[in-house]
Write an enzyme that holds these catalytic residues in place. Structure first.
Site, PDB file in Angstrom:
ATOM      1  N   TYR A   7     -11.520   2.531   9.961  1.00 25.85           N
ATOM      2  CA  TYR A   7     -12.690   2.865   9.132  1.00 25.85           C
ATOM      3  C   TYR A   7     -13.039   1.825   8.078  1.00 25.85           C
ATOM      4  CZ  TYR A   7      -8.814   4.803   6.343  1.00 25.85           C
ATOM      5  OH  TYR A   7      -7.629   4.975   5.680  1.00 25.85           O
ATOM      6  N   LYS A   8     -12.293   0.716   8.029  1.00 27.74           N
ATOM      7  CA  LYS A   8     -12.600  -0.322   7.040  1.00 27.74           C
ATOM      8  C   LYS A   8     -13.534  -1.361   7.670  1.00 27.74           C
ATOM      9  CE  LYS A   8      -8.516   0.777   4.363  1.00 27.74           C
ATOM     10  NZ  LYS A   8      -7.073   0.665   4.302  1.00 27.74           N
ATOM     11  N   ASP A  49       0.802  -4.694   9.054  1.00 30.29           N
ATOM     12  CA  ASP A  49      -0.289  -3.757   8.794  1.00 30.29           C
ATOM     13  C   ASP A  49      -1.554  -4.591   8.595  1.00 30.29           C
ATOM     14  OD1 ASP A  49      -2.183  -2.012   7.751  1.00 30.29           O
ATOM     15  OD2 ASP A  49      -0.694  -0.801   6.692  1.00 30.29           O
ATOM     16  N   ARG A  90     -12.633  -4.083  -7.358  1.00 28.85           N
ATOM     17  CA  ARG A  90     -12.501  -4.708  -6.050  1.00 28.85           C
ATOM     18  C   ARG A  90     -13.865  -4.750  -5.371  1.00 28.85           C
ATOM     19  NH1 ARG A  90      -8.719  -2.069  -1.368  1.00 28.85           N
ATOM     20  NH2 ARG A  90     -10.303  -0.460  -1.596  1.00 28.85           N
ATOM     21  N   PHE A 142       0.859  -1.192   0.000  1.00 30.45           N
ATOM     22  CA  PHE A 142       0.000   0.000   0.000  1.00 30.45           C
ATOM     23  C   PHE A 142       0.896   1.243   0.000  1.00 30.45           C
ATOM     24  CE2 PHE A 142      -2.858   3.170   1.851  1.00 30.45           C
ATOM     25  CZ  PHE A 142      -4.008   2.945   1.119  1.00 30.45           C
TER      26      PHE A 142
HETATM   27  C1  LIG Z   1      -6.307   1.712   4.233  1.00 33.20           C
HETATM   28  C2  LIG Z   1      -4.866   1.439   4.479  1.00 33.20           C
HETATM   29  C3  LIG Z   1      -4.066   2.379   5.141  1.00 33.20           C
HETATM   30  C4  LIG Z   1      -4.664   3.697   5.532  1.00 33.20           C
HETATM   31  O1  LIG Z   1      -3.799   4.590   6.118  1.00 33.20           O
HETATM   32  P1  LIG Z   1      -4.346   5.985   6.639  1.00 33.20           P
HETATM   33  O2  LIG Z   1      -3.236   6.532   7.404  1.00 33.20           O
HETATM   34  O3  LIG Z   1      -5.591   5.721   7.410  1.00 33.20           O
HETATM   35  O4  LIG Z   1      -4.710   6.815   5.442  1.00 33.20           O
HETATM   36  C5  LIG Z   1      -2.743   2.050   5.397  1.00 33.20           C
HETATM   37  N1  LIG Z   1      -2.230   0.865   5.004  1.00 33.20           N
HETATM   38  C6  LIG Z   1      -2.982  -0.048   4.352  1.00 33.20           C
HETATM   39  C7  LIG Z   1      -2.389  -1.337   3.953  1.00 33.20           C
HETATM   40  C8  LIG Z   1      -4.312   0.216   4.063  1.00 33.20           C
HETATM   41  O5  LIG Z   1      -5.047  -0.673   3.403  1.00 33.20           O
END
Ligand SMILES: *Cc1c(COP(=O)(O)O)cnc(C)c1O
Length: 406
Positions: free
Chosen positions: A218-219, A193, A365, A124
């Site tokens: 938030y997911k 992560d 997705r 990511f």
């Molecule tokens: C959604 C996501 C993030 C989000 O990071 P934010 O700091 O909340 O913007 C980070 N890493 C991964 C792998 C994600 O899927």
């Protein structure tokens, strides 16, 4: 599989009443809870009370009266139950990005002889960007290697290994226990992560021997847009961790107002500044909704939804290529399909009230959130997609235009 058969699956689903706990708009098929979880109904009343009574009437007294001050630990302990950690090992704070930085800077400082941070190419973007910044701050390199090469690239001079447990795009999942064990043989700390894992797949950080992790609120945890994130550190690793971002909320005695900083005992030291209380309280509703459902039932339903979706897609939308591993132990709770025209196709889907998302360059997705995704949702989504493909609705010129958020 017919629509009636899908409905029969819903009628027999032991989790079906959990959907009533979410305020989903009628007529919308929501397959993007992996990017922004749906609104738990309880959050509406909780937010109303937090704003009008706790903030409006009780004002600053609420820090003590409503235990605003304890919310990061309290909600952290709840998330600990979702990820298989113990009380006092998880705290809610900041964003996933910032929590990665906090862990990486603290861990690189512990290994002054190390020459690089290791991660996966195609991880990511924020993980890669934050790791590059943390490496620069420590005067070392960031080394990115492909998924297949990760285990072999762990070396004595690796400062830390940063991996995303379930890949945001492909949905592929690492074997957490195996990689953690491999890294431990060289004493290299691993940061997991869990953004696409927490609340999506069964997690047992303790059993996997995981020492450090971060994850998103938030997911799958349904904490609301921009909800605060969480950070996990195994108890035996907490005392040695000295965060570079040392703020007053991470101090042992914030209200002593002293010049000298002393890290708070335990996870308290991972706090920096004042917590976003309203967002924390919304997140707590999402976590409570998740804890109310049986974990094994959630994962069993996720697999059934996945098998139904991929089966129907193969049958009715054969132009799409499944890029997510089919082996349940090797994936998360979303299904990704490659198609050269995935962007306009996803736009046409959204116009038809089927909400998934697009990940560049060519992935459609579709997130499966068993708390509120029904079998009928999946059946209808594929039905709508098959119609869009047959009628070439996606070729409308307006669908070619990219929006800021995909
Ligand atoms: C959604 C996501 C993030 C989000 O990071 P934010 O700091 O909340 O913007 C980070 N890493 C991964 C792998 C994600 O899927």
């Amino acid at each position: 599989m017919t629509l009636d058969e899908a409905r029969a699956r819903d009628a027999a689903d032991p989790l079906r009443h959990h959907r009533d706990g979410f305020a989903l708009p009628a007529g919308t098929i929501y397959l993007d809870g992996n990017s922004l979880g749906a609104l738990p109904r309880a959050a509406v009343a909780v937010m109303h009370d937090a704003v009008t009574r706790q903030w409006g009437e009780r004002l600053i007294r609420s820090w003590n009266e409503a235990d605003w001050i304890g919310a990061p630990q309290r909600i952290g302990d709840k998330i600990a139950r979702v990820v298989g950690a113990k009380d006092g090992e998880v705290i809610v704070a900041d964003s996933t990005s910032i929590n990665i930085f906090k862990l990486l800077t603290a861990l690189t400082a512990q290994r002054p002889e190390a020459t690089h941070i290791l991660s996966e190419s195609g991880n990511f973007p924020t993980d890669v960007h934050i790791a590059a910044g943390a490496a620069r701050a420590a005067g070392i390199d960031l080394r990115l290697v492909t998924r297949a090469d990760i285990a072999g690239a762990i070396a004595d001079d690796t400062a830390a290994l940063l991996l995303t447990h379930v890949h945001y795009k492909s949905g592929a999942r690492y074997d957490m226990a195996a990689l953690t064990t491999a890294a431990r043989a060289t004493s290299v700390p691993v940061i997991w992560d869990l953004s696409h894992s927490a609340g999506a797949v069964p997690l047992d950080l303790a059993a996997a021997g995981a020492e450090y992790a971060v994850g998103c609120g938030y997911k799958y945890l349904n904490g609301g847009p921009g909800a605060p994130a969480f950070v996990y550190v195994a108890r035996e690793r907490q005392a040695a961790l000295r965060p570079a971002l040392q703020g007053w909320m991470g101090d042992a005695r914030p209200f002593a107002f002293e010049d000298a900083y002393e890290p708070a005992p335990g996870m308290g030291r991972m706090l920096i500044g004042t917590a976003p209380v309203l967002s924390l309280l919304a997140l707590e509703c999402g976590v409570d909704a998740m804890l109310a459902a049986d974990r094994d039932a959630l994962w069993a339903k996720s697999q059934e939804l996945f098998d139904m979706l991929t089966g129907l897609m193969a049958e009715r939308c054969p132009d799409f290529t499944l890029v997510t591993p089919t082996d349940a132990e090797r994936r998360g709770s979303h299904a990704s399909f490659a198609h050269a025209d995935a962007w306009p196709i996803n736009r046409a889907l959204i116009d038809a009230q089927v909400i998934g998302d697009f990940r560049a360059p060519d992935v459609l997705r579709l997130g499966l959130t068993p708390l509120y995704t029904s079998f009928e949702d999946v059946w209808r989504a594929v039905d709508v997609l098959a119609d869009i493909m047959a009628n070439e609705t996606w070729r409308k010129p307006e669908y070619a235009v990219r929006s800021a958020v995909t």
